[in-house]
Write a protein that holds these residues in place. Structure first.
Motif, mmCIF file in Angstrom:
data_model
loop_
_atom_site.group_PDB
_atom_site.id
_atom_site.type_symbol
_atom_site.label_atom_id
_atom_site.label_comp_id
_atom_site.label_asym_id
_atom_site.label_seq_id
_atom_site.Cartn_x
_atom_site.Cartn_y
_atom_site.Cartn_z
ATOM 1 N N ARG A 73 1.145 -1.481 0.222
ATOM 2 C CA ARG A 73 -0.135 0.101 -0.125
ATOM 3 C C ARG A 73 0.939 1.859 -0.189
ATOM 4 O O ARG A 73 1.597 1.600 0.830
ATOM 5 N N TYR A 74 0.389 1.854 -1.218
ATOM 6 C CA TYR A 74 1.780 3.196 -1.373
ATOM 7 C C TYR A 74 0.443 4.652 -1.587
ATOM 8 O O TYR A 74 -0.111 4.161 -2.682
ATOM 9 N N GLN A 75 0.811 5.783 -1.074
ATOM 10 C CA GLN A 75 0.798 6.817 -1.545
ATOM 11 C C GLN A 75 0.903 7.079 -2.353
ATOM 12 O O GLN A 75 2.460 7.299 -2.226
ATOM 13 N N GLU A 76 0.915 8.167 -3.490
ATOM 14 C CA GLU A 76 1.059 8.314 -4.779
ATOM 15 C C GLU A 76 1.725 9.294 -5.080
ATOM 16 O O GLU A 76 0.198 10.145 -5.493
ATOM 17 N N ILE A 77 2.103 10.474 -4.556
ATOM 18 C CA ILE A 77 2.393 12.096 -5.155
ATOM 19 C C ILE A 77 3.337 12.504 -6.036
ATOM 20 O O ILE A 77 4.160 12.067 -6.803
ATOM 21 N N THR A 78 2.140 13.143 -6.970
ATOM 22 C CA THR A 78 2.525 13.494 -8.005
ATOM 23 C C THR A 78 2.628 15.331 -8.101
ATOM 24 O O THR A 78 3.009 15.315 -9.321
ATOM 25 N N ASN A 79 2.781 15.588 -7.307
ATOM 26 C CA ASN A 79 2.412 17.369 -7.166
ATOM 27 C C ASN A 79 4.400 17.715 -7.119
ATOM 28 O O ASN A 79 5.058 16.975 -5.715
ATOM 29 N N LEU A 80 4.446 18.305 -7.718
ATOM 30 C CA LEU A 80 5.961 18.768 -7.828
ATOM 31 C C LEU A 80 6.527 19.494 -6.913
ATOM 32 O O LEU A 80 7.726 19.486 -6.260
ATOM 33 N N SER A 81 5.604 20.334 -6.352
ATOM 34 C CA SER A 81 6.100 20.865 -5.300
ATOM 35 C C SER A 81 5.910 19.870 -3.881
ATOM 36 O O SER A 81 7.104 20.476 -2.622
ATOM 37 N N GLN A 82 5.098 19.510 -3.774
ATOM 38 C CA GLN A 82 5.029 18.022 -2.930
ATOM 39 C C GLN A 82 6.479 17.284 -3.062
ATOM 40 O O GLN A 82 7.068 17.364 -1.779
#
Length: 200
Positions: A87-96
Motif C-alpha cells: 500500500r503506497y500513497q503516490e504523490i505527483t505534485n512536483l512542489s510536494q
C-alpha cells in the motif's frame, strides 16, 4: 495541495506465457499497451529508500511513492491477504515532492507494460491488471485496486484475492517488484541495506 488522494493497493505475481489468454478468458479487456522508462533517485546514503520512499521520473512525470501502512496495521483484518499486498500513497505534485527530496542518485531501466481491466459491476469491477516486462529480463504482473484515502481497504483486498484465484495464483509468498530485482542484481550493497532495514 493534491485535489484527491488515494492509496494504491496492489499484489504482484509472476507472469507466465499464458497470462494474457487467462485474463481474457475470465473477462478482462486489454485497455492499452505502452512502453515507459523509469528513472529512480535517492540520496547517496539511501535516505529515501531506507524509509520505503521511492522517487521516480516516468516519461518526464515525477512520482513519489510513500508506504502507508505499518507492520502492526498489516496484522489487522485479514493479515495473510494483507501481507501479499503493498500500500503506497503516490504523490505527483512536483512542489510536494521537492519539499521532501534534495539530492538524488539515479537508477534506470525500461519497462514494457500491457494493461487490462474488468467491466461491469462484479467482483472484479475496479480491478486493473498490469503485465510488466523489464528490459533486464524480469516479468511481473500487478493486480491493483485504487481506494480513496481513509476508506476501508478490505474490499480491495477481497477483489485482489478473487482475481488472483481466477488467474490460478495460489502462492502465499510475496513476489518481488521490478525495482527489488534490479537492486538485487545490479546494486547488491543497496539491496542488502534495504533488507537489513526491513524495507524489502
Amino acid at each position: 495541495m493534491e485535489s484527491t488522494m488515494s492509496v494504491e493497493v496492489e499484489r504482484k505475481f509472476v507472469c507466465d506465457a499464458d497470462i494474457q489468454k487467462q485474463l481474457e478468458e475470465i473477462g478482462a479487456v486489454c485497455i492499452g499497451q505502452k512502453q515507459f522508462q523509469d528513472k529512480y533517485f535517492d540520496t547517496p546514503d539511501f535516505l529515501l529508500t531506507l524509509r520505503d520512499v521511492w522517487l521516480r521520473c516516468r516519461q518526464g512525470c515525477w512520482e513519489l511513492k510513500c508506504t502507508t501502512v505499518t507492520k502492526a496495521e498489516d496484522r489487522v483484518g485479514e493479515p495473510q491477504k494483507a501481507e501479499l499486498c503493498s500500500r503506497y500513497q503516490e504523490i505527483t505534485n512536483l512542489s510536494q515532492i521537492q519539499l521532501k527530496v534534495r539530492e538524488f542518485m539515479k537508477e534506470e531501466f525500461t519497462t514494457q507494460r500491457c494493461s487490462f481491466t474488468f467491466g461491469g459491476e462484479g467482483d472484479e469491477s475496479g480491478v486493473r491488471v498490469d503485465l510488466d516486462q523489464a528490459d533486464f529480463g524480469y516479468c511481473v504482473g500487478e493486480i491493483e485496486v485504487l481506494v480513496p484515502k481513509g476508506e476501508d481497504i478490505q474490499s480491495a483486498l477481497r477483489k485482489i484475492e478473487k482475481t488472483a484465484q481466477r488467474l490460478g495464483l495460489s502462492g502465499d509468498q510475496r513476489v518481488q517488484g521490478k525495482m527489488d530485482v534490479y537492486l538485487q542484481r545490479y546494486c547488491p550493497e543497496h539491496y542488502a541495506k534495504l533488507l537489513s532495514a526491513s524495507i524489502l
